[in-house]
Design an enzyme around this catalytic site. Structure first.
Site, short mmCIF file in Angstrom:
data_model
loop_
_atom_site.label_atom_id
_atom_site.label_comp_id
_atom_site.label_asym_id
_atom_site.label_seq_id
_atom_site.Cartn_x
_atom_site.Cartn_y
_atom_site.Cartn_z
N CYS A 155 -26.01 -42.26 10.50
CA CYS A 155 -25.64 -41.12 11.34
C CYS A 155 -26.66 -40.95 12.46
CB CYS A 155 -25.56 -39.86 10.49
SG CYS A 155 -25.07 -38.37 11.41
N CYS A 164 -47.86 -48.75 -6.37
CA CYS A 164 -48.09 -50.09 -6.92
C CYS A 164 -48.02 -50.05 -8.44
CB CYS A 164 -49.44 -50.61 -6.45
SG CYS A 164 -49.84 -52.26 -7.06
N CYS A 191 0.81 -1.22 0.00
CA CYS A 191 0.00 0.00 0.00
C CYS A 191 0.84 1.27 0.00
CB CYS A 191 -0.93 0.01 1.20
SG CYS A 191 -0.09 0.09 2.79
N CYS A 196 -23.37 -43.78 2.51
CA CYS A 196 -22.29 -44.70 2.15
C CYS A 196 -20.97 -44.06 2.58
CB CYS A 196 -22.29 -44.97 0.65
SG CYS A 196 -20.88 -46.00 0.12
N CYS A 238 -40.75 -59.82 -15.77
CA CYS A 238 -40.72 -58.37 -16.00
C CYS A 238 -39.37 -57.76 -15.68
CB CYS A 238 -41.80 -57.70 -15.14
SG CYS A 238 -41.94 -55.94 -15.36
#
Length: 549
Positions: A287, A348, A169, A294, A378
Site C-alpha cells: 500500500c 541472534c 407513535c 496479502c 536445527c
C-alpha cells in the site's frame, strides 16, 4: 511483486506511442532523418523490470476514486435502463455490481427485477409524499417492523378523511401537516418523519446497515433511496450512511480490498488474484502507506511463502487451547550445562551462558559449534521419533512434539524479528560512532541499517516457512525446501551475530563494514532462492500438503 506506476504496470510502449502522437508531420520528418535517435531520458523497453510469474500487479486507489467508479457505473446503467440514478444504484447493489447480470434480468422481466431489488414496479410512482392516506374503509391495521418505538400500539388508521395517525407513535396530523410531516414511498406505507428519522438513525449508526434499509412496514421489501435518507437524517448520519455504502462496494468487489493497517484509507485494486487462484498464488501487495498486505486473505503483512488457507489453519491451530496448553512460550530457558536461567535479549540465536560460558543454540539447545557445519539440522524435525509410536498416547505425544518443534521455531523467529527491530536504535548509535571514529560519511554508514532491514525481512520469511513445513508431506521436494530453509537460517544467524558486534577501533570498522555488507548480500541471495523456488513450486504443483488446499 509490482505496483502500478512503479514497475511492471508502466507500459513503455504507450509512452512512445504518446510521444509520436504529438505533431505527426514533425515526427515523420525526424524519423526519416534520424531513425535511431530517441530521448535519452525515456526508459528503454529492455530496461523494464521483469515480473516474476508468481507476482501480481495492483493499483492503490483513494476513496474519491472508489466513489468515481460507482458514479460511472451508476450513470451507465441509468442511461441504458432509463431509470433514475437512485434506482440504478439500488439495482447495481442488489446484483452485486454485476451490470451484465443486471441487464439480462431487467430486459427479461423488468417488473420482477425491480421488485427483487426493492423498487416499485415500472408503472408505480416512486414516492407519495403529498398523497393523503387511503380512506378509512380501505385502511387496515398493519404489523410493523421492529423500529424505534415498537412498544407503542401497532395500528394505522385515519381519524377522519383529512387527518392521519402515525402507526408507530400514534401522533395525529391534520390535513395541512400530512404532506410536510409524514412520508411514504411507492409502497404507500406512511409514517411520520420523526419515526422515519429515528428508524434510519438506528439502522445506520446502530446496526451499520446501508444498501438494504427497507420500509418500516413488516413484510415490505421496498428499499429506502439515498436522497430520502439524506433529506430525513442529520449530516453526520448521512455521512456515516455514505461511508457504509462505499465500504459495502469494496466488500462486494472481488478485485478491491481496504488496506487493513490503522489510519490508512487507501484501497487496493488487484484483478490477478481471484479466489480460485489462491491455491497457487500468495498475492502480496504494498500500500502507499508503506506496509505490505496479502490481497488474498487481507492479512496485515506479507505471509509469503505460505498460502492463505495454510495461514488460517495454522493460526487456528495455534489459538487452540488443546494444542498450546502444553506449551508456554517463555522468554527464558535453562542452560543445558549449569541450569542457570538465561533470558534472550537479542535477535541472534547464538547464546552464551554468562556463568559457565557454554555456547549453545537458543532454538534446539544444542551446542553452537555444530551449527556452522554440515551437521546443522536445527530446522528439520526428526520424523523417526513418531514412527515407533504404537499406542494412542504415544502417537498423540509424537504429534504434539512435532507441532511444538515447528511452533517454537515459528514463534522464535517472530520474537527475534521484534528484537531485531530494537537493533535500529542500537544501529543508529553505531552509525554515529562509525562516522565519528572512522571518518565515514552518512551515506557510507547506511550499510548497517540496510543489513538490519535484510535480516528482519529474512526472519519474517523464515517464520512463515516453518508454518509451511508443518503441513508439507515428507518427500524429496520437502527435503529441498528444508535445505533452502536451513541455508537461509544459517546466513541470518551469521548476519545477526555480526550486527551485534561492538566497534573498538578504526580497523575494526572497515572489517565490520565489509563483513556485514557481504553477509547481508548473501542473506538476500538465500532469501530470494527460497522465495523463488517455493512460490514457483505452487504454480508447478510440486508441493504436497497433509491438508486439502
Amino acid at each position: 511483486m509490482s505496483s502500478d506506476g512503479e514497475n511492471d504496470e508502466f507500459l513503455y510502449e504507450d509512452a512512445y506511442d504518446d510521444a509520436f502522437d504529438q505533431d505527426d508531420e514533425v515526427d515523420d520528418l525526424d524519423s526519416m532523418s534520424e531513425p535511431d535517435v530517441y530521448d535519452a531520458l525515456s526508459p528503454a523497453i529492455e530496461e523494464a523490470p521483469q515480473r516474476k510469474p508468481y507476482d501480481v500487479s495492483w493499483k492503490v486507489k483513494t476513496l474519491q476514486e472508489i466513489i468515481d467508479m460507482q458514479t460511472k457505473e451508476i450513470s451507465k446503467i441509468q442511461s441504458v435502463l432509463e431509470v433514475p440514478p437512485s434506482s440504478a444504484a439500488i439495482l447495481l447493489r442488489h446484483y452485486v455490481w454485476n451490470s451484465e447480470k443486471l441487464q439480462e434480468q431487467f430486459w427479461n422481466d423488468p417488473a420482477s427485477a425491480l421488485e427483487e431489488a426493492g423498487l416499485s414496479p415500472p408503472s408505480s410512482p416512486t414516492t407519495r409524499t403529498s398523497t393523503l392516506p387511503p380512506s378509512p374503509t380501505r385502511r387496515t391495521t398493519r404489523s410493523l417492523k421492529a423500529g424505534p418505538s415498537t412498544s407503542l400500539p401497532k395500528r394505522a388508521r385515519s381519524i377522519n378523511t383529512g387527518s392521519f395517525e402515525c402507526p408507530i407513535c400514534c401522533m395525529e396530523f391534520d390535513e395541512l401537516s400530512v404532506p410536510s410531516q409524514t412520508y411514504s414511498m411507492g409502497c404507500e406505507h406512511r409514517f411520520c418523519k420523526d419515526c422515519w428519522k429515528e428508524y434510519l438513525v438506528v439502522k445506520i449508526k446502530g446496526e451499520g446497515e446501508s444498501a438494504k434499509i427497507q420500509c418500516m412496514e413488516s413484510g415490505c421489501g421496498r428499499v429506502v433511496r439515498e436522497e430520502v435518507i439524506d433529506d430525513l437524517v442529520e449530516k453526520d448520519v448521512s455521512r456515516r450512511y455514505h461511508n457504509l455504502l462505499n465500504a459495502a462496494f469494496v466488500a462486494d468487489s472481488s478485485t478491491l480490498r481496504w488496506c487493513p493497517h490503522p489510519n490508512c484509507e487507501y484501497i487496493i485494486q488487484c484483478t490477478q488474484a481471484p479466489p480460485r487462484m489462491l491455491n497457487q498464488l500468495v498475492p502480496t501487495v504494498e500500500c502507499k502507506c508503506g506496509h505490505d498486505l496479502c490481497f488474498g486473505c487481507g492479512y496485515a503483512a506479507s505471509h509469503r511463502p505460505v498460502l492463505c488457507k495454510i495461514v488460517r489453519l495454522w493460526e487456528k491451530k495455534c489459538a487452540d487451547d488443546s494444542e498450546t496448553a502444553n506449551w508456554l512460550q517463555a522468554n527464558t530457558k535453562e542452560c543445558t550445562k549449569c541450569q542457570s536461567t538465561i533470558e534472550k535479549n537479542g535477535g541472534c540465536n547464538h547464546m552464551t551462558c554468562k556463568k559457565c560460558k557454554w555456547e549453545f543454540c537458543w532454538v534446539c539447545m544444542g551446542p553452537w559449534s555444530e551449527h556452522g557445519t554440515a551437521w546443522y539440522q536445527c530446522n528439520r524435525f526428526d520424523e523417526k521419533s513418531g514412527i515407533d509410536a504404537r499406542d494412542t498416547q504415544a502417537k498423540s505425544r509424537a504429534s504434539l512434539e512435532r507441532y511444538l518443534h515447528y511452533f517454537s521455531r515459528w514463534a522464535n523467529h517472530e520474537h527475534s524479528a521484534k528484537l531485531d527491530g530494537e537493533l535500529y536504535q542500537k544501529t543508529e548509535k553505531k552509525m554515529e560512532q562509525m562516522q565519528n571514529s572512522g571518518n565515514l560519511s552518512w551515506i557510507e554508514v547506511q550499510f548497517a541499517k540496510q543489513a538490519v532491514d535484510v535480516a528482519i525481512k529474512a526472519r519474517v520469511t523464515l517464520k512463515w516457512s516453518y508454518c509451511m513445513a508443518f503441513y508439507l508431506k515428507r518427500n524429496n521436494m520437502t527435503e529441498l525446501f528444508e535445505d533452502n530453509q536451513r541455508d537461509l537460517e544459517r546466513a541470518v544467524e551469521t548476519l545477526g551475530y555480526s550486527l551485534e558486534q561492538s566497534i573498538s577501533d578504526t580497523e575494526s570498522i572497515a572489517k565490520l563494514r565489509q563483513d556485514i555488507t557481504n553477509q547481508a548480500a548473501y542473506v538476500q541471495k538465500r532469501h530470494d532462492i527460497l522465495m523463488d523456488d517455493t512460490l514457483k513450486g505452487y504454480l508447478e504443483r510440486r508441493w504436497e500438503f497433509s491438508v486439502d488446499i
